[in-house]
Write a protein that holds these residues in place. Structure first.
Motif, mmCIF file in Angstrom:
data_model
loop_
_atom_site.group_PDB
_atom_site.id
_atom_site.type_symbol
_atom_site.label_atom_id
_atom_site.label_comp_id
_atom_site.label_asym_id
_atom_site.label_seq_id
_atom_site.Cartn_x
_atom_site.Cartn_y
_atom_site.Cartn_z
ATOM 1 N N LEU A 66 28.789 41.787 64.584
ATOM 2 C CA LEU A 66 27.885 41.831 63.429
ATOM 3 C C LEU A 66 28.341 42.867 62.406
ATOM 4 O O LEU A 66 28.112 42.692 61.197
ATOM 5 C CB LEU A 66 26.448 42.109 63.878
ATOM 6 N N ARG A 67 29.001 43.920 62.857
ATOM 7 C CA ARG A 67 29.583 44.872 61.907
ATOM 8 C C ARG A 67 30.761 44.230 61.165
ATOM 9 O O ARG A 67 30.943 44.454 59.964
ATOM 10 C CB ARG A 67 30.021 46.157 62.621
ATOM 11 N N VAL A 68 31.529 43.424 61.885
ATOM 12 C CA VAL A 68 32.611 42.672 61.230
ATOM 13 C C VAL A 68 32.025 41.733 60.170
ATOM 14 O O VAL A 68 32.497 41.676 59.028
ATOM 15 C CB VAL A 68 33.425 41.872 62.276
ATOM 16 N N ALA A 69 30.973 41.002 60.538
ATOM 17 C CA ALA A 69 30.351 40.057 59.607
ATOM 18 C C ALA A 69 29.770 40.770 58.394
ATOM 19 O O ALA A 69 29.855 40.275 57.261
ATOM 20 C CB ALA A 69 29.265 39.262 60.324
ATOM 21 N N ALA A 70 29.172 41.936 58.602
ATOM 22 C CA ALA A 70 28.614 42.704 57.483
ATOM 23 C C ALA A 70 29.719 43.104 56.510
ATOM 24 O O ALA A 70 29.535 43.052 55.283
ATOM 25 C CB ALA A 70 27.886 43.935 58.008
ATOM 26 N N THR A 71 30.862 43.487 57.053
ATOM 27 C CA THR A 71 32.007 43.847 56.204
ATOM 28 C C THR A 71 32.444 42.645 55.378
ATOM 29 O O THR A 71 32.742 42.766 54.184
ATOM 30 C CB THR A 71 33.174 44.358 57.071
ATOM 31 N N VAL A 72 32.461 41.456 56.000
ATOM 32 C CA VAL A 72 32.824 40.221 55.299
ATOM 33 C C VAL A 72 31.835 39.930 54.169
ATOM 34 O O VAL A 72 32.221 39.549 53.057
ATOM 35 C CB VAL A 72 32.884 39.040 56.290
ATOM 36 N N CYS A 73 30.555 40.119 54.436
ATOM 37 C CA CYS A 73 29.514 39.785 53.456
ATOM 38 C C CYS A 73 29.542 40.701 52.236
ATOM 39 O O CYS A 73 29.013 40.335 51.184
ATOM 40 C CB CYS A 73 28.128 39.844 54.095
ATOM 41 N N GLU A 74 30.141 41.876 52.384
ATOM 42 C CA GLU A 74 30.194 42.809 51.262
ATOM 43 C C GLU A 74 31.345 42.521 50.297
ATOM 44 O O GLU A 74 31.477 43.192 49.276
ATOM 45 C CB GLU A 74 30.307 44.249 51.781
ATOM 46 N N SER A 75 32.174 41.511 50.635
ATOM 47 C CA SER A 75 33.292 41.140 49.766
ATOM 48 C C SER A 75 33.208 39.660 49.441
ATOM 49 O O SER A 75 32.774 38.865 50.270
ATOM 50 C CB SER A 75 34.638 41.391 50.465
ATOM 51 N N PRO A 76 33.648 39.267 48.237
ATOM 52 C CA PRO A 76 33.720 37.827 47.955
ATOM 53 C C PRO A 76 34.833 37.173 48.767
ATOM 54 O O PRO A 76 35.814 37.825 49.124
ATOM 55 C CB PRO A 76 34.027 37.777 46.456
ATOM 56 N N GLY A 77 34.656 35.892 49.082
ATOM 57 C CA GLY A 77 35.690 35.161 49.822
ATOM 58 C C GLY A 77 35.362 35.034 51.289
ATOM 59 O O GLY A 77 34.506 35.755 51.820
ATOM 60 N N GLY A 78 36.035 34.086 51.945
ATOM 61 C CA GLY A 78 35.851 33.843 53.368
ATOM 62 C C GLY A 78 37.023 34.421 54.138
ATOM 63 O O GLY A 78 36.988 35.556 54.622
ATOM 64 N N ALA A 79 38.122 33.636 54.236
ATOM 65 C CA ALA A 79 39.298 34.080 54.988
ATOM 66 C C ALA A 79 39.877 35.370 54.410
ATOM 67 O O ALA A 79 40.321 36.249 55.146
ATOM 68 C CB ALA A 79 40.355 32.976 54.999
ATOM 69 N N THR A 80 39.845 35.499 53.081
ATOM 70 C CA THR A 80 40.445 36.689 52.464
ATOM 71 C C THR A 80 39.633 37.948 52.731
ATOM 72 O O THR A 80 40.135 39.059 52.577
ATOM 73 C CB THR A 80 40.565 36.507 50.937
#
Length: 310
Positions: free
Chosen positions: A282-296
Motif C-alpha cells: 500500500l505504500r508502493v501504491a500510494a507512491t504511484v498515486c502521487e505521480s501521473p502515469g501507470g507503468a512510468t
C-alpha cells in the motif's frame, strides 16, 4: 532468487488531455499485467512478460519500454495485428477505459505459442486481466497455470466495458472461480468484487474465494487500504494518507509489490506476515498515486523508503 512470469496484456493507452487549448491524446504504455511486470522489475525482481504484441511502431515502443525497464521478453510473441488502444478519460483520479482494436493484439497468444520451459521454471506466475476474455489467450493461461509448480497469483482486473453479451459476466465469473481455486494469492479491487459478485460485501467475497481454494485473498479498497484474508481472521490494513493525482496502476503496483516480496523472501510467516507485506504494498501504491502515469510511476524500493520512512 528465481524469476516471475507475468502473462497478460500490453497495449497503448491514449490519455485524454489538452494542449494549447485543444483536446489531444497523450500516449502511454499500458495494460494491467504490463504495469505489474514493470513494478516487479522496479522493486528488484527478475521478471518475464508473456503475451502477444502487434507488428507496428507502437508495439516496437512497448518492447523498448519493457526492455528499458528490465523486463524480459523471451515469452512475448509478435502477431499480425495493430496494437490495441485503450482511450482513458478522467472525471477524477480513476480512469475510465474504452478499448479499440479487433482482434485485440494482446489476445492472440495461444497455448501452442506458450514458452513452456519459461513458465514451468518460474518461481511466481501471474495470470489475469482482460486476456481472460480472449479464447486463445485464456487457453494459454490455462496451460501456463497447469504447467506451473511454484506460486500462482491471479488478478481478474475486470473492465466492464469489455463484458458484452448476455453470458459475458457469468462466463468471466466461472473463469475467476477456476483460477482462484488453485491460486496462492488472489488480488482484486472493490470494483472487481462489486461487478463479479453484486450485493456481496467485500468480506464475503474474500471468504468465498478462500472457500474455493485460494490461499490468500487481498481486496484493495482505494483510499481505505486493503482487506487481507489469509488466516482465520479478516484484517483491514490502512493506506497512507495522500493526495492522489492519478490512480492508474495503483492496484497493479500492490500485486507487483507482493510478487516482488515472494521472489525476494519466499512465503510470509503466517497471516501476520501477509499483513506486513500488504502494508508495504500500500505504500508502493500510494507512491504511484502521487505521480501521473501507470507503468512510468512504478517506484523502486529506495523511493518507497524515502517517501515513507520507518
Amino acid at each position: 532468487m528465481g524469476h516471475a512470469v507475468v502473462l497478460g496484456e500490453a497495449l497503448v493507452d491514449l490519455l485524454d488531455t489538452e494542449y494549447d487549448g485543444a483536446p489531444v491524446y497523450r500516449q502511454a504504455i499500458g495494460g494491467g499485467p504490463l504495469n505489474v511486470a514493470v513494478g516487479v522489475a522496479r522493486l528488484g525482481g527478475t521478471v518475464q512478460f508473456v503475451g502477444s504484441l502487434g507488428d507496428d511502431v507502437l508495439a516496437g515502443r512497448i518492447r523498448a519500454f519493457l526492455t528499458g525497464a528490465g523486463v524480459g521478453l523471451a515469452g512475448a510473441v509478435t502477431v499480425a495485428a495493430p496494437t490495441a488502444l485503450a482511450v482513458a478519460t478522467f472525471s477524477g483520479p480513476e480512469p475510465d477505459f474504452r478499448f479499440y482494436g479487433e482482434p485485440p493484439s494482446y489476445g492472440l497468444l495461444d497455448a501452442d505459442q506458450l514458452d513452456a520451459e519459461l513458465v514451468s521454471g518460474a518461481e511466481v506466475l501471474y495470470c489475469g486481466s482482460i486476456v481472460l476474455l480472449c479464447p486463445a489467450t485464456l487457453a494459454a493461461a490455462r496451460r501456463a497455470w497447469s504447467l506451473h509448480t511454484g506460486r500462482r497469483v491471479f488478478d481478474p482486473n475486470v473492465r466492464p466495458r469489455l463484458l458484452t453479451g448476455p453470458t459475458a459476466l457469468a462466463d468471466l465469473r466461472a473463469v475467476v472461480a477456476e483460477f482462484a481455486a488453485s491460486a496462492h494469492l488472489v488480488k482484486l479491487s472493490t470494483a472487481d468484487a462489486e461487478l463479479l459478485y453484486p450485493d456481496q460485501p467485500v468480506e464475503s467475497v474474500a471468504a468465498y474465494l478462500r472457500e474455493l481454494g485460494a490461499e490468500t485473498v487481498v481486496v484493495t479498497l482505494g483510499a481505505d487500504g486493503a482487506l487481507v484474508a489469509s488466516g482465520p481472521e479478516l484484517v483491514r490494513v490502512p493506506a497512507p494518507k495522500i493526495e492522489a493525482v492519478d490512480a492508474t496502476g495503483a492496484g497493479d503496483s500492490v500485486m507487483a509489490a507482493l510478487m516482488a516480496d515472494l521472489l525476494a523472501d519466499g512465503e510470509p510467516a503466517g497471516p501476520d506476515g501477509w499483513v506486513d507485506r500488504v502494508a508495504f504494498a500500500l505504500r508502493v501504491a500510494a507512491t504511484v498515486c502521487e505521480s501521473p502515469g501507470g507503468a512510468t510511476a512504478m517506484p523502486t524500493r529506495a523511493q518507497v523508503q524515502a517517501r515513507f520512512p520507518g
